[in-house]
Design an enzyme around this catalytic site. Structure first.
Site, PDB file in Angstrom:
ATOM      1  N   ASP A  11       0.812  -1.221   0.000  1.00  0.00           N
ATOM      2  CA  ASP A  11       0.000   0.000   0.000  1.00  0.00           C
ATOM      3  C   ASP A  11       0.844   1.269   0.000  1.00  0.00           C
ATOM      4  OD1 ASP A  11      -2.658  -0.729  -0.070  1.00  0.00           O
ATOM      5  OD2 ASP A  11      -2.813  -1.042   2.082  1.00  0.00           O
TER       6      ASP A  11
HETATM    7  C1  GLC Z   1      -1.657  -3.763   5.327  1.00  0.00           C
HETATM    8  C2  GLC Z   1      -2.872  -3.887   4.444  1.00  0.00           C
HETATM    9  C3  GLC Z   1      -2.628  -4.752   3.260  1.00  0.00           C
HETATM   10  C4  GLC Z   1      -1.355  -4.386   2.571  1.00  0.00           C
HETATM   11  C5  GLC Z   1      -0.190  -4.355   3.535  1.00  0.00           C
HETATM   12  C6  GLC Z   1       1.095  -3.891   2.895  1.00  0.00           C
HETATM   13  O1  GLC Z   1      -1.455  -4.965   6.008  1.00  0.00           O
HETATM   14  O2  GLC Z   1      -3.981  -4.381   5.163  1.00  0.00           O
HETATM   15  O3  GLC Z   1      -3.698  -4.669   2.362  1.00  0.00           O
HETATM   16  O4  GLC Z   1      -1.124  -5.330   1.569  1.00  0.00           O
HETATM   17  O5  GLC Z   1      -0.482  -3.477   4.599  1.00  0.00           O
HETATM   18  O6  GLC Z   1       1.091  -2.529   2.619  1.00  0.00           O
HETATM   19  C1  GLC Z   2      -0.630   2.501   5.707  1.00  0.00           C
HETATM   20  C2  GLC Z   2       0.130   1.325   6.244  1.00  0.00           C
HETATM   21  C3  GLC Z   2      -0.182   0.075   5.468  1.00  0.00           C
HETATM   22  C4  GLC Z   2      -1.674  -0.094   5.373  1.00  0.00           C
HETATM   23  C5  GLC Z   2      -2.363   1.183   4.878  1.00  0.00           C
HETATM   24  C6  GLC Z   2      -3.861   0.995   4.940  1.00  0.00           C
HETATM   25  O1  GLC Z   2      -0.237   2.779   4.420  1.00  0.00           O
HETATM   26  O2  GLC Z   2       1.527   1.528   6.225  1.00  0.00           O
HETATM   27  O3  GLC Z   2       0.401  -1.047   6.109  1.00  0.00           O
HETATM   28  O4  GLC Z   2      -1.959  -1.127   4.503  1.00  0.00           O
HETATM   29  O5  GLC Z   2      -1.992   2.267   5.670  1.00  0.00           O
HETATM   30  O6  GLC Z   2      -4.550   2.094   4.531  1.00  0.00           O
END
Ligand code: GLC
Ligand code: GLC
Length: 822
Positions: free
Chosen positions: A490
């Protein structure tokens, strides 16, 4: 250092001191009513949706931590204490919190009085039951008064924390001292207008007094630890009007030496039809029929005990689908109990409510839910089927998808929208996983709408085609998939270029004109595109299948041609077409995701562990060298030390945390699986042990979070607090580690026509037996394991040696014995 121990027989973790480094919690409930419960009785309850139907209050960010819970105060001749230690914090002569499967039992003892409370949500009920046993352990008669306490939330948890100008005037309760099953308090805020639900908090005896007004019970300037009424030793019989409604009953108990008194408290959620809301409309008296019926089902300790037993049987049956017996008790307890339990919790909660997720933020993630499904489909296949239909119903016609949907409405969430280009492919992963487990090909014909639009239904298989085509139609200059807002990571936001403080990297307008590409999605496409082709083939769509395989081949080639950095796979191409994840840069040289996923997809895999020239081996060796730490594999290295506008959120974290070089446990199992693909079970098992909580129990003071469930992140090697975990419970780590350990290390995985049996766990586990129930038949798989690299199991099925590693599915009800030697 430890703060408790496992009790495998009872399937419990026993916390033996209140002074853990962080609240260690459990989840109660598996259907509609859920409670979060810490080892010191903190947490809260909700019905179905942690934002919209919150029953009780909890204060995140509070001082001290873990404020808000269900507490039972004891006044023993003026000595006031709480058996859960919090909130009074009086020293206890004995303390123990046992977290089990769907229940917890907290016991505190002081001054010759022991109070043991079993908290659980009974099957089929929308209620939390607290079954209390109060025992006089002294040698003199004792009279004590118990004061229960819950604080009601005014339903919408977000509004409850923001809209005080209204909310402080709307709180309403009713009190029934002489109810049919004891005393009860009814929380009915907003019931007078559009709500058709209320809460009840009852005790199965006629209470000596009650309180429903928080300021009266606690005292205006007191903390919960100094609550006024328990100190005074007598209830004030206060009736809330606005402000802060609570529920408290006082019960006076006299006990002979050794005597025990049982009490049952019930916190329930009830709904009435619009025309049945009132017992007395003119006086706005709630129709309590359903609440009385609920309290009647838990009017005695025997009824409560029977419900606990039913819960235990439910879990025993659920967990019988997959189990292992080996000489490694940590492995056994993770596989047989805790990892599968956590998978069920992620199924129920997605990423909504934990001690790190407030329950008011995220709905159900499209990618998250599909991956979670891989961890629970063997446990609750019917519910997995329903989940798949719900998820697919939020897909758009072009194959893209809402990133999240709301569990109460099952509608896509407009606030976050779409544009995460990995999302569509996860649907193929989820559906293929489901069909392999169940053999239920009929799901592919199920009519499923786009964006929940009635009339737009097409067979589910067509949704998979749209998912596949979405990637095919969205490729960049190197023939690699476009990343969009982000892929699995993300925080890799290559089109965002955010300069506004606080702006969300996930929702802000992307800059137009870029062609940022993702090597991760490329690998994902190779893996799941092949699975799509196989499903097409099994539907007799030969042409579709071969066409799909052709494109998969193209992307596979594009990866080798444009995404190989020399020793490992690149991560991406940025907006300007520059490589990300290359040795040529000083930071972010190597990223974990493409290494694990490419090898899982078979890209660059040569002839086993000795084929050191094969890209797969080189990439995995680079992972070990660059990303390896005693606490697991960091996500990328070296972490970014400054903000990189063209990379987005990843560089916003201080080095070593979260996506910026933290150990993001979710993708460690991809490397674990990749190591089994190249025949290095020893390395795979080593990586497994580094992040798996039971193996980290001895360093609980460093790890800090629960030693029985995975955390999303462990601080990486560049962080000042390397090895410290955060975000326990709600993480895709649960599902992926269960896939890694059950299907690849222990090596028993469902395929369309049979089980694949292919253990790769290295020499540390010389023999083990897996019991797997699949499609109604039971497979007893006994493995004798040299653990030698590259060695694959030779199978004897019911006494007959077979070629390859497939065990065809047997008729339901039968037992198949498989012997494996490697
Ligand atoms: C969080 C989110 C997931 C994403 C991950 C890596 O765990 O829930 O959707 O893949 O972060 O950014
Ligand atoms: C932030 C976090 C990631 C998560 C995302 C969800 O980017 O670092 O882990 O998946 O928020 O919105």
């Amino acid at each position: 250092m430890r703060f408790g121990h496992f009790d495998d027989e009872a399937r419990e973790y026993v916390v033996t001191t209140p002074h853990t480094p962080y609240p260690w919690i459990n989840y109660l409930g598996s259907e509609r009513f859920f409670s979060l419960l810490s080892h010191q009785a903190g947490g809260y309850s909700f019905y179905r949706d942690a934002k919209m139907r919150r029953l009780t209050r909890y204060r995140y960010n509070n001082i001290p931590a873990d404020t808000g819970g269900r507490y039972l105060y004891v006044n023993d001749g003026g000595d006031v204490w709480t058996p859960s230690w919090l909130p009074v914090k009086a020293d206890l002569d004995h303390f123990e919190a046992r977290h089990g499967l769907g229940y917890s039992r907290i016991t505190g003892e002081r001054g010759g009085l022991r109070v043991a409370t079993t908290f659980f949500v009974p099957l089929g009920e929308d209620a939390e039951v607290q079954r209390v046993a109060v025992t006089n352990t002294s040698d003199a008669e004792k009279t004590v008064t118990l004061f229960s306490f819950v604080e009601f939330c005014l339903w919408n948890a977000q509004d409850d924390q923001t809209n005080y100008q209204r909310n402080l005037s709307i709180g309403e309760v009713e009190v029934e001292q002489d109810g049919p099953h004891g005393s009860a308090i009814f929380h009915k805020t907003e019931y007078r207008e559009r709500r058709d639900h209320y809460a009840v908090f009852g005790v199965n005896t006629r209470a000596d007094g009650f309180d429903t007004d928080r300021d009266t019970f606690v005292g205006a300037y007191n903390s919960l630890g100094e609550a006024a009424v328990p100190r005074a030793g007598v209830s004030a019989d206060s009736v809330a009007s606005g402000w802060y409604p609570i529920g408290s009953h006082s019960v006076r108990v006299t006990l002979a030496p050794g005597e025990t008194r049982d009490l049952v408290y019930v916190l329930g959620y009830l709904e009435n039809a619009q025309d049945e809301k009132w017992a007395d409309d003119a006086h706005q008296v709630v129709n309590k029929e359903k609440a009385h019926a609920l309290l009647g089902r838990f009017a005695t300790a025997e009824q409560a005990d029977a419900a606990v037993e039913a819960l235990q049987t439910y879990w025993t049956e659920l967990l019988s689908t997959y189990s292992v017996r080996s000489d490694d008790e940590k492995l056994d307890r993770m596989v047989n109990i805790w990892n599968q339990y956590q998978c069920m919790v992620t199924f129920n909660m997605s990423r909504s409510a934990s001690y790190f997720e407030t329950g008011i933020g995220r709905g159900m993630g499209f990618r998250d839910s599909n991956q979670d499904l891989l961890g629970f489909v063997h446990l609750v296949p019917e519910r997995a089927r329903e989940r798949i239909i719900d998820i697919a119903s939020t897909q758009f016609e072009d194959g893209s998808a809402y990133h999240q949907y709301q569990p109460l409405t099952k509608r896509g969430n407009n606030d976050i929208g779409s544009g995460f280009n990995d999302d569509p492919l996860w649907l193929i992963a989820g559906v293929a996983g489901y069909v392999k487990e169940t053999g239920d090909f009929s799901i592919l014909d199920e009519p499923v709408p786009f964006d929940n639009e009635p009339g737009s239904e097409v067979p589910l298989f067509e949704h998979l085609t749209r998912s596949f085509d979405f990637t095919v139609n969205n490729r960049g200059p190197h023939g690699l998939p476009l990343i969009g807002r982000a892929d699995w990571n993300d925080c890799l936001n290559l089109n965002c270029f955010s300069t506004e403080p606080g702006e969300s990297f996930q929702t802000t307008e992307n800059q137009a004109g870029g062609h940022a590409e993702s090597v991760f999605i490329a690998a994902q496409f190779v893996l799941y595109g092949e699975q799509y082709a196989e499903l097409a083939e099994r539907r007799g769509l030969t042409e579709v299948a071969s066409q799909a395989r052709k494109v998969v081949g193209e992307v596979r080639e594009a990866v080798m041609e444009h995404a190989w950095d020399g020793r490992w796979f690149l991560r991406a191409y940025d907006f300007y077409g520059n490589p990300v994840g290359t040795d040529a840069k000083p930071e972010g040289k190597i990223w974990i995701e493409p290494q694990g996923f490419a090898v899982m997809a078979g890209i660059g895999v040569g002839e086993g562990p000795d084929d050191v020239e094969a890209p797969a081996i080189q990439a995995l060796d680079a992972v070990d060298e660059m990303l390896g730490t005693p606490h697991g594999l960091v996500l990328q290295y070296p972490a970014y030390t400054t903000y990189q506008i063209e990379l987005g959120e990843v560089s916003t974290y201080p080095p070593g945390y979260k996506e910026n070089g933290g150990i993001f446990c979710h993708n460690n199992p991809w490397v674990i699986i990749a190591e089994t693909v190249v025949g290095r079970g020893d390395k795979a098992f080593d990586y497994y042990k580094r992040i798996t909580p039971a193996y980290r129990e001895d360093i609980s003071d460093v790890h800090k979070l629960e030693p029985y469930v995975y955390a999303q992140m462990i601080a990486g090697k560049q962080a000042p607090r390397a090895g410290e975990a955060k975000n326990s419970w709600l993480t895709g780590t649960a599902a992926w580690n269960f896939v890694a350990v059950s299907q690849y290390l222990l090596g028993v995985r469902p395929d369309y026509d049979g089980l694949v049996v292919d253990p790769q766990i290295g020499p540390d586990v010389p023999s083990f037996t897996v019991t797997r129930v699949a499609r109604g038949a039971t497979y007893e798989i006994t493995v004798t394991n040299s653990g030698a690299r590259g060695s694959r199991g030779a199978l004897v099925v019911d006494g007959t040696p077979v070629e390859g590693n497939h065990v065809p599915y047997a008729p339901a009800g039968s037992t198949v014995r498989v012997e494996v030697t490697l």
